[in-house]
Design a protein around this motif. Structure first.
Motif, short mmCIF file in Angstrom:
data_model
loop_
_atom_site.label_atom_id
_atom_site.label_comp_id
_atom_site.label_asym_id
_atom_site.label_seq_id
_atom_site.Cartn_x
_atom_site.Cartn_y
_atom_site.Cartn_z
N GLN A 1 0.83 -1.20 0.00
CA GLN A 1 0.00 0.00 0.00
C GLN A 1 0.86 1.25 0.00
N LEU A 2 1.95 1.23 0.80
CA LEU A 2 2.86 2.37 0.88
C LEU A 2 3.57 2.60 -0.45
N VAL A 3 4.05 1.53 -1.06
CA VAL A 3 4.75 1.63 -2.34
C VAL A 3 3.81 2.16 -3.42
N TYR A 4 2.58 1.67 -3.42
CA TYR A 4 1.59 2.13 -4.41
C TYR A 4 1.36 3.63 -4.26
N ASP A 5 1.09 4.07 -3.03
CA ASP A 5 0.77 5.47 -2.79
C ASP A 5 1.94 6.38 -3.16
N ILE A 6 3.14 6.01 -2.76
CA ILE A 6 4.30 6.85 -3.04
C ILE A 6 4.61 6.87 -4.53
N GLY A 7 4.68 5.67 -5.13
CA GLY A 7 5.06 5.59 -6.53
C GLY A 7 4.10 6.32 -7.45
N ASN A 8 2.81 6.05 -7.32
CA ASN A 8 1.84 6.65 -8.24
C ASN A 8 1.60 8.12 -7.94
N SER A 9 1.74 8.52 -6.66
CA SER A 9 1.61 9.95 -6.34
C SER A 9 2.75 10.74 -6.95
N THR A 10 3.94 10.11 -7.03
CA THR A 10 5.10 10.79 -7.59
C THR A 10 4.86 11.21 -9.03
N LEU A 11 4.11 10.42 -9.79
CA LEU A 11 3.83 10.77 -11.18
C LEU A 11 3.13 12.12 -11.28
N PHE A 12 2.18 12.38 -10.38
CA PHE A 12 1.45 13.64 -10.41
C PHE A 12 2.32 14.80 -9.94
N VAL A 13 3.17 14.53 -8.95
CA VAL A 13 4.09 15.57 -8.47
C VAL A 13 5.05 15.95 -9.60
N LEU A 14 5.57 14.94 -10.31
CA LEU A 14 6.47 15.21 -11.43
C LEU A 14 5.79 16.07 -12.50
N LEU A 15 4.52 15.76 -12.79
CA LEU A 15 3.77 16.52 -13.79
C LEU A 15 3.75 18.00 -13.43
N TYR A 16 3.45 18.30 -12.16
CA TYR A 16 3.33 19.70 -11.76
C TYR A 16 4.69 20.38 -11.65
N MET A 17 5.71 19.62 -11.32
CA MET A 17 7.05 20.19 -11.30
C MET A 17 7.51 20.54 -12.71
N VAL A 18 7.19 19.70 -13.68
CA VAL A 18 7.50 20.01 -15.08
C VAL A 18 6.79 21.29 -15.51
N ILE A 19 5.50 21.40 -15.16
CA ILE A 19 4.74 22.60 -15.53
C ILE A 19 5.38 23.84 -14.92
N ILE A 20 5.73 23.77 -13.64
CA ILE A 20 6.32 24.93 -12.94
C ILE A 20 7.64 25.34 -13.59
N PHE A 21 8.51 24.37 -13.85
CA PHE A 21 9.82 24.69 -14.42
C PHE A 21 9.71 25.16 -15.87
N LEU A 22 8.74 24.62 -16.61
CA LEU A 22 8.53 25.10 -17.98
C LEU A 22 8.09 26.56 -17.99
N VAL A 23 7.20 26.91 -17.06
CA VAL A 23 6.74 28.30 -16.97
C VAL A 23 7.90 29.21 -16.59
N LEU A 24 8.73 28.78 -15.63
CA LEU A 24 9.89 29.60 -15.22
C LEU A 24 10.90 29.72 -16.36
N ASP A 25 11.12 28.63 -17.08
CA ASP A 25 12.05 28.70 -18.21
C ASP A 25 11.55 29.62 -19.30
N LEU A 26 10.24 29.56 -19.57
CA LEU A 26 9.66 30.45 -20.57
C LEU A 26 9.79 31.90 -20.12
N GLY A 27 9.54 32.13 -18.83
CA GLY A 27 9.71 33.48 -18.29
C GLY A 27 11.13 33.97 -18.40
#
Length: 365
Positions: free
Chosen positions: A66-92
């Motif tokens: 259960q712990l591995v599932y929650d951490i692993g799959n939650s990381t995918l969403f965190v990565l998505l938003y980190m990519v969005i944030i860094f793309l916006v900063l890079d564009l800026g």
């Protein structure tokens, strides 16, 4: 071409990881050792996702899985938003709105991004845990002995992350509505049968104080089609698989999922239905909505899309599907595409909702 797209699909997460790792390395004002440790932790969390897909979690103690599932799959969403944030900063930075110093060994940018991510996913988790009650009023000229109340759901995804305790809460919600029938449009099961069996989740469905009808979803095929059917049977769920059943004033039709490439043609199944009754179709994936309209079906319930679960993936599902969420109508046929009461992966709803539908069917005056 097909394999090229598949290769690109699997390569994208690793490219995103490399992109984020480079930004973290240049941004975070820590010694090299600690920056390496921070990036290493992120990589390990990301790699846990593959333990889920490979079913390695099935060989772990349940709580570890259960712990591995929650951490692993939650990381995918965190990565998505980190990519969005860094793309916006890079564009800026490219258009000279963001100073280069903001992205290099900057404690303030690091703190703002960290707090921002924490707030986004905390609120996303709160949004997921809040189950929205959607009211639906349906009318018909067909005979009804009395008005009927239906609770309709989809995409429970019970398993490692949606445990028996969570399912029990949902059953209490269903019973509080005092429905005449409960309809579930597929994906009751997430990926693995193991947590359902060990936690005896089938017993929870026996607490529902109304007949339960359901169709299969694509995740029932991922978990093992034969085992999924057995679970439905153990849970007392009436599985409709390219079949229809008349119950009272309703004719309920359940389509097999599109994962079965040899499922019956819609016209054939709908032709077997009793159209003197109020006809309801459960079809997990909301493709080819015109088929129900052409057959004179009164109502169709679907799910599957989750409406992307989080923004901006919701934009993608809105583009792909004729209706990716909510009420819809074609001709005299009403539709509802549910975003699901449960969820796949991380327990976050950002710009979408977890929901159940309470439908009242009454005679049209």
């Amino acid at each position: 071409m097909k394999y090229m797209w598949m290769l690109l699909f699997f390569a994208l997460p690793f490219l995103a990881l490399a992109y984020i790792g480079w930004h973290v390395w240049t941004l975070v004002p820590l010694p090299r050792l600690w920056r390496g440790v921070l990036i290493g932790i992120g990589v390990v969390c990301f790699m846990m996702t593959f333990l889920n897909f490979s079913r390695t979690t099935d060989r772990m103690p349940l709580w570890v899985g259960q712990l591995v599932y929650d951490i692993g799959n939650s990381t995918l969403f965190v990565l998505l938003y980190m990519v969005i944030i860094f793309l916006v900063l890079d564009l800026g930075r490219i258009v000279r709105l963001v100073p280069k110093a903001m992205l290099h060994q900057n404690v303030y940018t690091t703190i703002v991004i960290t707090i921002g991510l924490f707030v986004i996913f905390m609120l996303g988790n709160i949004q997921y845990r809040h189950k929205k009650r959607v009211e639906l009023t349906l009318t018909t000229e067909k005979p009804l002995e009395r008005p009927l109340r239906l609770v309709m759901l989809s995409d429970l995804h019970i398993g490692y992350h949606n445990t028996r305790a969570e399912l029990s809460r949902w059953v209490d919600i269903i019973n509080s509505e005092k429905p005449d029938y409960v309809l579930i449009a597929g994906d009751i099961i997430d990926m693995s049968m193991r947590p359902l069996i060990e936690e005896r989740m089938a017993d929870e469905f026996h607490r529902i104080k109304a007949p339960v009808y359901a169709c299969l979803g694509n995740h029932e095929f991922f978990s093992g089609e034969s085992q999924a059917q057995q679970f439905y049977k153990d849970a007392g769920i009436r599985l409709l698989r390219d079949t229809c059943e008349v119950t009272g004033d309703l004719c309920i039709i359940g389509r097999d999922d599109r994962m079965n490439f040899h499922r019956k043609a819609a016209a054939k199944i709908f032709g077997e239905a009793d159209h003197t009754k109020y006809t309801i179709v459960m079809d997990h994936q909301p493709h080819h909505l015109e088929q129900a309209e052409n057959a004179g079906i009164d109502f169709q319930l679907s799910g599957h899309t989750h409406r992307g679960q989080v923004w901006p993936i919701s934009w993608i599902t809105d583009y792909i599907y004729e209706c990716s969420h909510g009420e819809y109508q074609r001709g005299n046929t009403r539709y509802y595409v549910s975003s699901g009461i449960g969820i796949w992966g991380g327990k976050f709803r950002i710009g979408t909702q977890s929901e159940y539908v309470v439908a009242e069917i009454s005679h049209r005056d």
